[in-house]
Design a protein around this motif. Structure first.
Motif, short mmCIF file in Angstrom:
data_model
loop_
_atom_site.label_atom_id
_atom_site.label_comp_id
_atom_site.label_asym_id
_atom_site.label_seq_id
_atom_site.Cartn_x
_atom_site.Cartn_y
_atom_site.Cartn_z
N UNK A 9 -11.40 5.62 -11.75
CA UNK A 9 -10.02 5.19 -11.97
C UNK A 9 -9.37 4.77 -10.66
N UNK A 10 -9.72 5.47 -9.59
CA UNK A 10 -9.19 5.09 -8.27
C UNK A 10 -9.65 3.68 -7.92
N UNK A 11 -10.93 3.42 -8.12
CA UNK A 11 -11.45 2.09 -7.82
C UNK A 11 -10.77 1.03 -8.68
N UNK A 12 -10.52 1.33 -9.95
CA UNK A 12 -9.86 0.39 -10.84
C UNK A 12 -8.41 0.14 -10.40
N UNK A 13 -7.64 1.22 -10.22
CA UNK A 13 -6.24 1.06 -9.80
C UNK A 13 -6.15 0.48 -8.38
N UNK A 14 -7.07 0.88 -7.52
CA UNK A 14 -7.10 0.33 -6.17
C UNK A 14 -7.32 -1.17 -6.19
N UNK A 15 -8.16 -1.63 -7.11
CA UNK A 15 -8.38 -3.07 -7.23
C UNK A 15 -7.12 -3.77 -7.70
N UNK A 16 -6.42 -3.17 -8.65
CA UNK A 16 -5.16 -3.75 -9.13
C UNK A 16 -4.13 -3.81 -7.99
N UNK A 17 -4.07 -2.75 -7.20
CA UNK A 17 -3.13 -2.71 -6.09
C UNK A 17 -3.51 -3.75 -5.03
N UNK A 18 -4.80 -3.92 -4.78
CA UNK A 18 -5.24 -4.94 -3.82
C UNK A 18 -4.85 -6.34 -4.30
N UNK A 19 -5.00 -6.59 -5.58
CA UNK A 19 -4.60 -7.89 -6.13
C UNK A 19 -3.09 -8.06 -6.02
N UNK A 20 -2.34 -6.99 -6.31
CA UNK A 20 -0.87 -7.05 -6.18
C UNK A 20 -0.47 -7.29 -4.72
N UNK A 21 -1.21 -6.69 -3.79
CA UNK A 21 -0.94 -6.89 -2.36
C UNK A 21 -1.11 -8.36 -1.99
N UNK A 22 -2.17 -8.96 -2.49
CA UNK A 22 -2.38 -10.39 -2.22
C UNK A 22 -1.29 -11.23 -2.90
N UNK A 23 -1.00 -10.92 -4.15
CA UNK A 23 -0.06 -11.73 -4.93
C UNK A 23 1.36 -11.68 -4.39
N UNK A 24 1.81 -10.50 -3.93
CA UNK A 24 3.21 -10.43 -3.48
C UNK A 24 3.47 -11.37 -2.30
N UNK A 25 2.55 -11.39 -1.34
CA UNK A 25 2.70 -12.29 -0.20
C UNK A 25 2.50 -13.75 -0.59
N UNK A 26 1.49 -13.99 -1.42
CA UNK A 26 1.19 -15.36 -1.83
C UNK A 26 2.36 -15.95 -2.61
N UNK A 27 2.89 -15.20 -3.58
CA UNK A 27 3.99 -15.71 -4.39
C UNK A 27 5.26 -15.90 -3.57
N UNK A 28 5.51 -14.96 -2.66
CA UNK A 28 6.71 -15.09 -1.81
C UNK A 28 6.64 -16.37 -0.97
N UNK A 29 5.46 -16.65 -0.41
CA UNK A 29 5.32 -17.88 0.38
C UNK A 29 5.37 -19.13 -0.50
#
Length: 188
Positions: free
Chosen positions: A31-51
């Motif tokens: 579950x950590x690996x699953x949620x960690x992957x979601x968080x990593x995608x969110x980390x990429x998306x927040x910066x990408x979308x803001x730019x």
């Protein structure tokens, strides 16, 4: 509405960190690996979308840096409890986070350096490999080498932030001296 989405994604990362810590302490590594992957995608998306949407903000950048620190320290806490190899990376990351917080709160200095961003990615890669090592212990991953490599980047980042702070402090003092000199010339 677009201007809020990147900060919502960043806030989600902060709010999910205690869940991940709980899962790590109760040995739910998948579950950590699953949620960690979601968080990593969110980390990429927040910066990408803001730019992409041109809604970057200083507060959003600060929130992103805080989310990265909280998430990394949370994952490192799990690894420290599961395997003591990560204790130095954990302690040094807390020192760096404290130093950055001090510079921001006391001195008003809040600047991300490229070495800090690289260090953050190296820590996340090391954490991911560390979690994989916990799950698949038969792989015999050389964790100690990764830990030393990460420590080298942490030390470089730490020294770079101190140098940056001293440079900013020196420049501010130079500006004050120039201003006083200007006033002394103008007053007569």
């Amino acid at each position: 509405m677009r201007k809020y989405i990147p900060n919502i994604l960043t806030s989600m990362r902060i709010l999910l960190t205690p869940v991940i810590i709980y899962l790590g302490l109760t040995i739910h590594v998948y579950w950590i690996l699953f949620l960690g992957s979601i968080i990593a995608i969110a980390d990429f998306l927040d910066g990408y979308l803001a730019r992409r949407w041109h809604v970057e903000s200083i507060n959003g950048a600060k929130l992103d840096a805080i989310a990265d620190k909280i998430f990394a320290i949370g994952l490192l806490l799990i690894l420290v409890i599961r395997t003591h190899s990560f204790i130095y990376v954990f302690v040094f990351e807390i020192i760096i986070a404290s130093l950055n917080l001090y510079f921001y709160l006391k001195k008003g200095v809040a600047q991300s350096l490229i070495i800090g961003k690289i260090k953050t990615w190296i820590i996340f890669i090391t954490i991911l490999i560390g979690l994989l090592d916990v799950v698949f212990s038969s792989w015999n991953i050389p964790i100690d080498i990764l830990v030393y490599f990460t420590l080298i980047w942490q030390i470089g980042s730490f020294l770079s932030y101190i140098k940056n702070y001293l440079d900013i402090k020196r420049n501010k003092q130079s500006l004050i001296d120039d201003y006083i000199e200007f006033i002394d010339i103008i007053n007569p």
